[in-house]
Design an enzyme around this catalytic site. Structure first.
Site, short mmCIF file in Angstrom:
data_model
loop_
_atom_site.label_atom_id
_atom_site.label_comp_id
_atom_site.label_asym_id
_atom_site.label_seq_id
_atom_site.Cartn_x
_atom_site.Cartn_y
_atom_site.Cartn_z
N GLU A 37 -13.69 -1.85 -21.13
CA GLU A 37 -14.12 -3.22 -20.80
C GLU A 37 -15.48 -3.22 -20.11
OE1 GLU A 37 -13.08 -6.07 -21.71
OE2 GLU A 37 -11.35 -5.33 -22.79
N TYR A 120 -14.26 -11.81 -15.39
CA TYR A 120 -13.89 -11.38 -16.74
C TYR A 120 -13.16 -10.03 -16.73
CZ TYR A 120 -13.97 -9.20 -21.19
OH TYR A 120 -13.55 -8.52 -22.29
N ASP A 138 -15.19 -14.15 -21.99
CA ASP A 138 -16.50 -13.52 -22.19
C ASP A 138 -17.36 -14.46 -23.04
OD1 ASP A 138 -15.46 -13.29 -24.73
OD2 ASP A 138 -16.10 -11.23 -25.01
#
Ligand code: SF4
Length: 366
Positions: A37, A120, A138
């Site tokens: 991520e 996020y 996102d």
């Protein structure tokens, strides 16, 4: 205004059939998910894949990451950009070793207290690794929801982002948040793309307000970016007895903990050559004769652009010491590959290595 849910089942069915085969989709290991991520922020999937494998091979556990020498960590991240991400990863890994028994905490809220975990990343790790019912927003998700609900507000505004998070939360299927978040992002990356979205192949086209109004190109609305400043930078490859001078940038801030050739920003009144001489003296205490320019590299950072001019320089006098860096070293050309350099400097190294295959002018034989 009341908003209706979209057909999330259609989306999840589409995702199960069309999702790309990506390495981080085959794991439930929270550490691996976290690394992927972070790498995927601002970076294309195809670029991330080899870095992801190399990184986990080198630092297979949170403990290994926490204990990694800074140079090795930065070398492993070299070329991926946004280097604060690597520094934050290690900072968080050290906190995890100290305060959480070497494990990631399991909720979005507790993840948010770790360095580098914004809204996020916390939501994506909490939903993908621990199954928390929360929406991860996102850039892809912003675009998809702005179109689905024909949101005309400026997508750059925090209020718009928060509205979209509420819409995503409205659509979350309880117990399947990770899959839902991935499906939305996949749709944004492969179908609902910024330009030329493939609406006829979209599993949500019957629910999509922008598509139904034949106004897809109007969404999302994004105000113009303020113009970013441009800087002219002169750097020197200072040569002495077959070695060149490199400096380690301070640990924090832009390009922190990366190596570079000394140099800096040109002042309005000076030439690039004068700038090169002055910056090298200010940074390292060394006086040089500036020679041939071997490379001109353009590069864009988040808040400014640079044109970097790299000059060969002959050492003239002075003892090199780090005046504005952590450390400076004289290294042979073949040793440069052992150090992590920013992208613009890597282009200079390529030019330098090509140049070194040709005879070096007398000026630089000293
Ligand atoms: Fe995006 Fe088109 Fe699907 Fe709407 S129909 S979500 S604009 S791809």
């Amino acid at each position: 205004m009341t908003y209706k849910k979209v057909s999330v089942e259609n989306l999840l069915e589409w995702f199960s059939k069309h999702k790309r085969d990506l390495p981080w989709r085959k794991t439930k290991n929270p550490y691996h998910i976290w690394i992927s991520e972070v790498m995927l922020q601002q970076t294309q999937v195809a670029t991330v894949v080899p870095y992801y494998h190399r990184f986990l091979e080198k630092f297979p556990t949170i403990k290994a990451l926490a204990e990694a020498p800074t140079d090795e960590l930065m070398k492993c991240w070299e070329g991926l950009g946004y280097y604060a991400r690597a520094r934050n990863l290690q900072h968080a890994a050290k906190t995890l070793m100290r305060e959480h028994g070497g494990n990631l905490p399991r909720t979005r809220e507790s993840l948010q207290s770790l360095k580098g975990f914004g809204a996020y990343t916390s939501a994506s790790v909490a939903s993908l690794a621990f199954g928390e019912d929360c929406a991860a927003i996102d850039g892809n998700a912003l675009r998809v929801f702005a179109r689905l609900y024909a949101i005309a507000d400026d997508i750059r505004l925090p209020a718009t982002k928060s509205k979209i998070e509420q819409l995503a939360t409205l659509n979350l299927l309880k117990g399947r948040a990770g899959e839902f978040n991935e499906a939305v992002m996949e749709l944004g990356a492969t179908v609902c793309t910024p330009k030329n979205p493939q609406c006829s192949a979209c599993p949500l086209n019957q629910d999509c307000a922008a598509f139904q109004q034949d106004a897809v190109s109007s969404y999302p609305f994004k105000s113009a970016k303020p113009k970013i400043p441009h800087k002219e930078i002169a750097i020197g490859i200072v040569q002495r007895e077959g070695k060149v001078l490199i400096a380690l940038r301070p640990p924090n801030g832009l390009l922190g903990n990366l190596w570079e050739f000394p140099g800096g920003k040109k002042e309005a009144h000076e030439t690039l050559v004068d700038c090169c001489k002055r910056e090298i003296a200010e940074e390292t205490g060394v006086q040089v004769v500036v020679g041939e320019r071997i490379a001109v590299v353009k590069h864009t950072y988040t808040h400014f652009k640079i044109t970097l001019h790299a000059f060969l320089c002959a050492y003239q006098s002075g003892e090199a010491h780090p005046k504005s860096s952590q450390e400076i070293r004289w290294v042979a050309l073949h040793e440069l590959s052992q150090f992590a350099f920013p992208k613009a400097n890597q282009s200079v190294i390529k030019a330098l290595l090509l140049r070194s295959e040709r005879p070096i002018p007398t000026l630089f034989d000293a």
